[in-house]
Design a protein around this motif. Structure first.
Motif, short mmCIF file in Angstrom:
data_model
loop_
_atom_site.label_atom_id
_atom_site.label_comp_id
_atom_site.label_asym_id
_atom_site.label_seq_id
_atom_site.Cartn_x
_atom_site.Cartn_y
_atom_site.Cartn_z
N ALA A 1 -18.34 -2.51 -31.16
CA ALA A 1 -19.54 -2.33 -30.35
C ALA A 1 -20.27 -3.64 -30.10
O ALA A 1 -20.59 -3.99 -28.96
N ILE A 2 -20.50 -4.38 -31.16
CA ILE A 2 -21.24 -5.65 -31.03
C ILE A 2 -20.45 -6.65 -30.21
O ILE A 2 -21.00 -7.33 -29.34
N SER A 3 -19.17 -6.73 -30.42
CA SER A 3 -18.32 -7.64 -29.66
C SER A 3 -18.34 -7.28 -28.17
O SER A 3 -18.47 -8.16 -27.31
N ALA A 4 -18.20 -6.01 -27.85
CA ALA A 4 -18.19 -5.57 -26.45
C ALA A 4 -19.50 -5.93 -25.75
O ALA A 4 -19.50 -6.39 -24.60
N ILE A 5 -20.61 -5.77 -26.45
CA ILE A 5 -21.92 -6.07 -25.86
C ILE A 5 -22.10 -7.58 -25.70
O ILE A 5 -22.54 -8.06 -24.65
N LYS A 6 -21.76 -8.33 -26.73
CA LYS A 6 -21.93 -9.79 -26.65
C LYS A 6 -21.01 -10.43 -25.62
O LYS A 6 -21.35 -11.47 -25.05
N ASN A 7 -19.87 -9.82 -25.36
CA ASN A 7 -18.95 -10.35 -24.35
C ASN A 7 -19.38 -9.99 -22.93
O ASN A 7 -18.77 -10.46 -21.98
N ASN A 8 -20.38 -9.15 -22.80
CA ASN A 8 -20.87 -8.71 -21.49
C ASN A 8 -22.39 -8.72 -21.46
O ASN A 8 -23.02 -7.67 -21.36
N PRO A 9 -23.00 -9.91 -21.51
CA PRO A 9 -24.47 -9.99 -21.60
C PRO A 9 -25.14 -9.79 -20.24
O PRO A 9 -25.74 -10.70 -19.68
N ILE A 10 -25.04 -8.58 -19.70
CA ILE A 10 -25.52 -8.33 -18.34
C ILE A 10 -26.83 -7.55 -18.28
O ILE A 10 -27.40 -7.41 -17.21
N LEU A 11 -27.31 -7.06 -19.42
CA LEU A 11 -28.58 -6.33 -19.45
C LEU A 11 -29.61 -7.15 -20.23
O LEU A 11 -29.26 -8.04 -20.98
N ASN A 12 -30.87 -6.81 -20.06
CA ASN A 12 -31.92 -7.53 -20.78
C ASN A 12 -32.02 -7.13 -22.25
O ASN A 12 -32.32 -7.97 -23.10
N GLU A 13 -31.78 -5.84 -22.53
CA GLU A 13 -31.96 -5.36 -23.90
C GLU A 13 -30.91 -4.29 -24.23
O GLU A 13 -30.68 -3.37 -23.46
N VAL A 14 -30.32 -4.45 -25.41
CA VAL A 14 -29.40 -3.45 -25.96
C VAL A 14 -29.90 -3.08 -27.34
O VAL A 14 -30.17 -3.95 -28.17
N VAL A 15 -30.02 -1.78 -27.58
CA VAL A 15 -30.48 -1.27 -28.86
C VAL A 15 -29.37 -0.40 -29.44
O VAL A 15 -28.88 0.52 -28.78
N PHE A 16 -28.98 -0.70 -30.67
CA PHE A 16 -28.06 0.17 -31.40
C PHE A 16 -28.92 1.08 -32.26
O PHE A 16 -29.69 0.60 -33.09
N VAL A 17 -28.81 2.38 -32.05
CA VAL A 17 -29.62 3.35 -32.77
C VAL A 17 -28.71 4.08 -33.77
O VAL A 17 -27.81 4.82 -33.38
#
Length: 170
Positions: free
Chosen positions: A137-153
């Protein structure tokens, strides 16, 4: 891009979109899927029915978007995570889980959304190992920094501690 981790109920998070760890029917289920459908109300289920009528089921790794209904989030992005098969097809399962995160953030961007909250996809009844799922999950998000904010709940303590440690070590 700001990345945060919270422990709690994803249905209460104030973001543009929350992600639902859906099943392929899109018609609600247990876990986070059931909680989102219950809290969001019948408009989410009706939107899912319309999607099913148009395209059929949602395949593993794919994502679709609906209204947020009664939720604080404007939209719900429904994605179907892989069922873990005890490592029999480990790389394929990781790829499918990566697709869940990537397709969800791409769909958010296409809909002009800036913030998104993710549950721990596939770590409940789909039995994906929590540590591996968090790394994916973290890798996928960091490899695609296209949004302003991502929250893992994270709903449970174990996932919360895993995410906290992984995000603090980077």
């Amino acid at each position: 891009m700001k990345i945060k981790v919270l422990k709690g109920d994803i249905t209460t998070v104030q973001v543009d979109a929350i992600v639902n760890a859906a099943n392929s029917s899109l018609l609600g289920g247990s876990g986070v899927d059931g909680a989102i459908h219950k809290a969001g109300g019948s408009t989410i289920l009706e939107a899912c029915r319309q999607i099913r009528n148009k395209q059929g089921k949602c395949n593993v790794g794919e994502a679709v978007i609906t209204t947020g209904g009664n939720l604080p989030a404007k939209k719900v992005i429904h994605t179907v995570g892989p069922v873990y098969q005890k490592g029999k097809n480990n790389e394929k399962e990781k790829e499918l889980l990566t697709n869940c995160y990537e397709n969800s953030i791409l769909l958010a961007k296409e809909n002009d959304l800036q913030s998104i909250a993710f549950p721990c996809i596939s770590t409940g009844i789909y039995r994906f190992p929590k540590q591996v799922a968090a790394e994916v999950a973290i890798s996928a998000i960091k490899n695609n920094p296209i949004l302003n904010e991502v929250v893992f709940v994270c709903f449970d303590d174990e996932n919360y501690e895993i995410y906290k440690e992984l995000l603090n070590n980077e």
